[in-house]
Design an enzyme around this catalytic site. Structure first.
Site, PDB file in Angstrom:
ATOM      1  N   TYR A   1       0.837  -1.213   0.000  1.00  0.00           N
ATOM      2  CA  TYR A   1       0.000   0.000   0.000  1.00  0.00           C
ATOM      3  C   TYR A   1       0.873   1.265   0.000  1.00  0.00           C
ATOM      4  O   TYR A   1       0.624   2.203  -0.769  1.00  0.00           O
ATOM      5  CB  TYR A   1      -0.904  -0.050   1.232  1.00  0.00           C
ATOM      6  CG  TYR A   1      -1.935   1.050   1.329  1.00  0.00           C
ATOM      7  CD1 TYR A   1      -3.086   1.029   0.542  1.00  0.00           C
ATOM      8  CD2 TYR A   1      -1.775   2.102   2.226  1.00  0.00           C
ATOM      9  CE1 TYR A   1      -4.043   2.041   0.645  1.00  0.00           C
ATOM     10  CE2 TYR A   1      -2.719   3.097   2.340  1.00  0.00           C
ATOM     11  CZ  TYR A   1      -3.864   3.067   1.546  1.00  0.00           C
ATOM     12  OH  TYR A   1      -4.803   4.068   1.661  1.00  0.00           O
TER      13      TYR A   1
ATOM     14  N   LYS B   1       0.973   4.142  -2.908  1.00  0.00           N
ATOM     15  CA  LYS B   1       0.603   5.541  -2.659  1.00  0.00           C
ATOM     16  C   LYS B   1       1.794   6.480  -2.887  1.00  0.00           C
ATOM     17  O   LYS B   1       1.616   7.624  -3.321  1.00  0.00           O
ATOM     18  CB  LYS B   1       0.033   5.697  -1.247  1.00  0.00           C
ATOM     19  CG  LYS B   1      -1.300   4.961  -1.042  1.00  0.00           C
ATOM     20  CD  LYS B   1      -2.393   5.446  -1.986  1.00  0.00           C
ATOM     21  CE  LYS B   1      -3.770   4.903  -1.629  1.00  0.00           C
ATOM     22  NZ  LYS B   1      -4.824   5.390  -2.524  1.00  0.00           N
TER      23      LYS B   1
HETATM   24  P1  NAP Z   1     -13.479   1.906   0.712  1.00  0.00           P
HETATM   25  O1  NAP Z   1     -14.554   2.306   1.660  1.00  0.00           O
HETATM   26  O2  NAP Z   1     -12.900   0.530   0.799  1.00  0.00           O
HETATM   27  O3  NAP Z   1     -13.992   2.190  -0.782  1.00  0.00           O
HETATM   28  C1  NAP Z   1     -13.178   1.932  -1.905  1.00  0.00           C
HETATM   29  C2  NAP Z   1     -14.066   1.763  -3.116  1.00  0.00           C
HETATM   30  O4  NAP Z   1     -13.209   1.462  -4.249  1.00  0.00           O
HETATM   31  C3  NAP Z   1     -15.054   0.614  -2.967  1.00  0.00           C
HETATM   32  O5  NAP Z   1     -16.325   0.989  -3.425  1.00  0.00           O
HETATM   33  C4  NAP Z   1     -14.446  -0.457  -3.876  1.00  0.00           C
HETATM   34  O6  NAP Z   1     -15.379  -1.376  -4.389  1.00  0.00           O
HETATM   35  C5  NAP Z   1     -13.828   0.396  -4.970  1.00  0.00           C
HETATM   36  N1  NAP Z   1     -12.906  -0.392  -5.758  1.00  0.00           N
HETATM   37  C6  NAP Z   1     -12.068  -1.385  -5.339  1.00  0.00           C
HETATM   38  N2  NAP Z   1     -11.433  -1.929  -6.368  1.00  0.00           N
HETATM   39  C7  NAP Z   1     -11.866  -1.299  -7.486  1.00  0.00           C
HETATM   40  C8  NAP Z   1     -11.568  -1.434  -8.874  1.00  0.00           C
HETATM   41  N3  NAP Z   1     -10.698  -2.342  -9.325  1.00  0.00           N
HETATM   42  N4  NAP Z   1     -12.201  -0.601  -9.744  1.00  0.00           N
HETATM   43  C9  NAP Z   1     -13.115   0.298  -9.315  1.00  0.00           C
HETATM   44  N5  NAP Z   1     -13.426   0.471  -8.017  1.00  0.00           N
HETATM   45  C10 NAP Z   1     -12.809  -0.321  -7.116  1.00  0.00           C
HETATM   46  O7  NAP Z   1     -12.209   2.866   0.844  1.00  0.00           O
HETATM   47  P2  NAP Z   1     -12.102   4.363   1.427  1.00  0.00           P
HETATM   48  O8  NAP Z   1     -11.697   4.295   2.838  1.00  0.00           O
HETATM   49  O9  NAP Z   1     -13.280   5.153   1.029  1.00  0.00           O
HETATM   50  O10 NAP Z   1     -10.809   4.843   0.625  1.00  0.00           O
HETATM   51  C11 NAP Z   1     -10.891   5.589  -0.581  1.00  0.00           C
HETATM   52  C12 NAP Z   1      -9.495   6.022  -0.971  1.00  0.00           C
HETATM   53  O11 NAP Z   1      -8.892   6.748   0.101  1.00  0.00           O
HETATM   54  C13 NAP Z   1      -8.540   4.861  -1.276  1.00  0.00           C
HETATM   55  O12 NAP Z   1      -7.706   5.212  -2.336  1.00  0.00           O
HETATM   56  C14 NAP Z   1      -7.749   4.737  -0.001  1.00  0.00           C
HETATM   57  O13 NAP Z   1      -6.487   4.146  -0.226  1.00  0.00           O
HETATM   58  C15 NAP Z   1      -7.640   6.191   0.419  1.00  0.00           C
HETATM   59  N6  NAP Z   1      -7.349   6.389   1.835  1.00  0.00           N
HETATM   60  C16 NAP Z   1      -8.245   6.002   2.784  1.00  0.00           C
HETATM   61  C17 NAP Z   1      -7.922   6.219   4.115  1.00  0.00           C
HETATM   62  C18 NAP Z   1      -8.868   5.847   5.216  1.00  0.00           C
HETATM   63  O14 NAP Z   1      -8.484   6.002   6.385  1.00  0.00           O
HETATM   64  N7  NAP Z   1     -10.064   5.391   4.937  1.00  0.00           N
HETATM   65  C19 NAP Z   1      -6.702   6.787   4.456  1.00  0.00           C
HETATM   66  C20 NAP Z   1      -5.819   7.150   3.472  1.00  0.00           C
HETATM   67  C21 NAP Z   1      -6.158   6.954   2.145  1.00  0.00           C
HETATM   68  P3  NAP Z   1     -15.771  -2.703  -3.528  1.00  0.00           P
HETATM   69  O15 NAP Z   1     -16.894  -2.285  -2.652  1.00  0.00           O
HETATM   70  O16 NAP Z   1     -16.150  -3.718  -4.548  1.00  0.00           O
HETATM   71  O17 NAP Z   1     -14.551  -3.097  -2.763  1.00  0.00           O
END
Ligand code: NAP
Length: 256
Positions: free
Chosen positions: A164, A168
Site C-alpha cells: 500500500y 501511494k
Molecule cells: P473503501 O470504503 O474501501 O472504498 C473503496 C471503493 O473502491 C469501494 O467501493 C471499492 O469497491 C472500490 N474499488 C475497489 N477496487 C476497485 C476497482 N478495481 N475498480 C473500481 N473500483 C474499485 O475505501 P475508502 O476508505 O473510502 O478509501 C478511498 C481512498 O482513500 C482509497 O484510495 C484509499 O487508499 C484512500 N485512503 C483512505 C484512508 C482511510 O483512512 N479510509 C486513508 C488514506 C487513504 P468494492 O466495494 O467492490 O470493494
C-alpha cells in the site's frame, strides 16, 4: 443544491463534468455527492454495481446529476471506454478524482504476490490509466483538475503496508510528474494524503490501534470522510487554480 453532504466548501461547478472512481461507498461516495452538490455532473465509477446505484440515487434524489459506470480501474479498455462515453455525453470533462483503492495488509516476509499485485494494480495502475485517458479531452478543453487520493502511508511508510505504501508513494510521484506535463494546458494535478479516516477501510483495524492513533494525533481524533471530501472539493475548485503538483495532507497533524 443540498445539505446532504454538509460540505463546508462553497463553489460553483455548474456546467462541469467530473469522474470519481471508487464512488460506490466510503470517501468516493461522499466526494461524488459533494461535487454534485456544487453543481457538477458526476460520472460515478466502481466495480460494485449495486452500491454504485445507491450513490447515484442519493445524488439524484436531491436534484443532482449523476450516472453510474461499472468499470474496473485496472482494465485499460474499460477505462478508455468509460472516459469516451462520459466525454461524448457531456461534450467534455473537467474533473477527475482517482479515489478507488484497496488495502491487503501483511508483513513483508509473509506478503503474497497477489497481495502486492492487486494493491499496485488498483491503487497505482488504475490512477495511471484514468489519468492518461482524461488527458486528451482535458487538453482539448484547455481546462482540468485531477485529484489523486494518496495516503500518509505513501509518505512516511507503515509497517504491514509495504504494498500500500509503495502504491501511494507511486501515486505521489505520478501526481508530481503529470502536474509538470499538463501545466501548460491549464490542467492542475494534485494529491490529497489522508491520515486515518473513519470508513470501512479503517473499521477493520483493532480498537487498540485506533486508540493509539487518536493519542498520537495532535487534533485528537480520526478524520471524518467530510474532512477529505472538502479538501478534494477545494483542489477541484477554481480557488485552487494556481496550485499544482502538491500533496495536501489531511491527517489532524499526525505527521506534522
Ligand atoms: P473503501 O470504503 O474501501 O472504498 C473503496 C471503493 O473502491 C469501494 O467501493 C471499492 O469497491 C472500490 N474499488 C475497489 N477496487 C476497485 C476497482 N478495481 N475498480 C473500481 N473500483 C474499485 O475505501 P475508502 O476508505 O473510502 O478509501 C478511498 C481512498 O482513500 C482509497 O484510495 C484509499 O487508499 C484512500 N485512503 C483512505 C484512508 C482511510 O483512512 N479510509 C486513508 C488514506 C487513504 P468494492 O466495494 O467492490 O470493494
Amino acid at each position: 443544491m443540498t445539505d446532504q453532504t454538509k460540505t463546508r466548501i462553497t463553489t460553483n461547478l455548474e456546467g462541469q463534468t467530473a469522474i470519481v472512481t471508487g464512488a460506490a461507498r466510503g470517501l468516493g461516495r461522499l466526494i461524488a455527492q459533494s461535487l454534485a452538490a456544487c453543481g457538477a455532473g458526476v460520472a460515478c465509477v466502481d466495480v460494485n454495481a449495486e452500491l454504485l446505484e445507491e450513490t447515484v440515487g442519493s445524488i439524484k434524489s436531491v436534484g443532482g446529476q449523476a450516472r453510474a459506470f461499472t468499470c474496473d480501474v485496472t482494465d485499460s479498455q474499460a477505462v478508455n471506454d468509460t472516459v469516451d462515453q462520459v466525454v461524448k455525453a457531456h461534450d467534455g470533462l473537467q474533473i477527475l478524482v482517482n479515489n478507488a483503492g484497496i488495502t491487503r495488509d501483511g508483513m513483508l516476509m509473509r506478503m503474497k504476490d497477489d497481495q502486492w499485485d492487486s494493491v499496485l494494480a488498483i491503487n497505482l495502475r488504475g490512477t495511471f490509466l484514468f489519468t492518461r485517458a482524461v488527458a486528451k479531452p482535458m487538453i482539448k478543453g484547455r481546462q482540468g483538475r485531477i485529484v489523486n487520493i494518496a495516503s500518509i502511508s505513501g509518505m512516511i511508510g507503515n509497517p504491514g503496508q509495504a504494498n500500500y505504501s509503495a502504491s501511494k508513494a507511486g501515486v505521489i510521484g505520478l501526481t508530481r510528474t503529470v502536474a509538470m506535463e499538463l501545466a501548460s494546458r491549464s490542467i492542475t494535478v494534485n494529491a490529497v494524503a489522508p491520515g486515518f479516516i473513519e470508513t470501512d477501510m479503517t473499521a477493520k483495524l483493532d480498537p487498540e490501534i485506533i486508540d493509539g492513533i487518536k493519542q498520537r494525533t495532535p487534533l485528537g481524533r480520526l478524520g471524518q470522510p467530510l474532512d477529505v471530501a472538502d479538501a478534494v472539493l477545494f483542489l477541484a475548485s477554481p480557488a485552487a487554480a494556481f496550485i499544482t503538483g502538491q500533496v495536501l495532507v489531511v491527517d489532524g497533524g499526525l505527521i506534522a
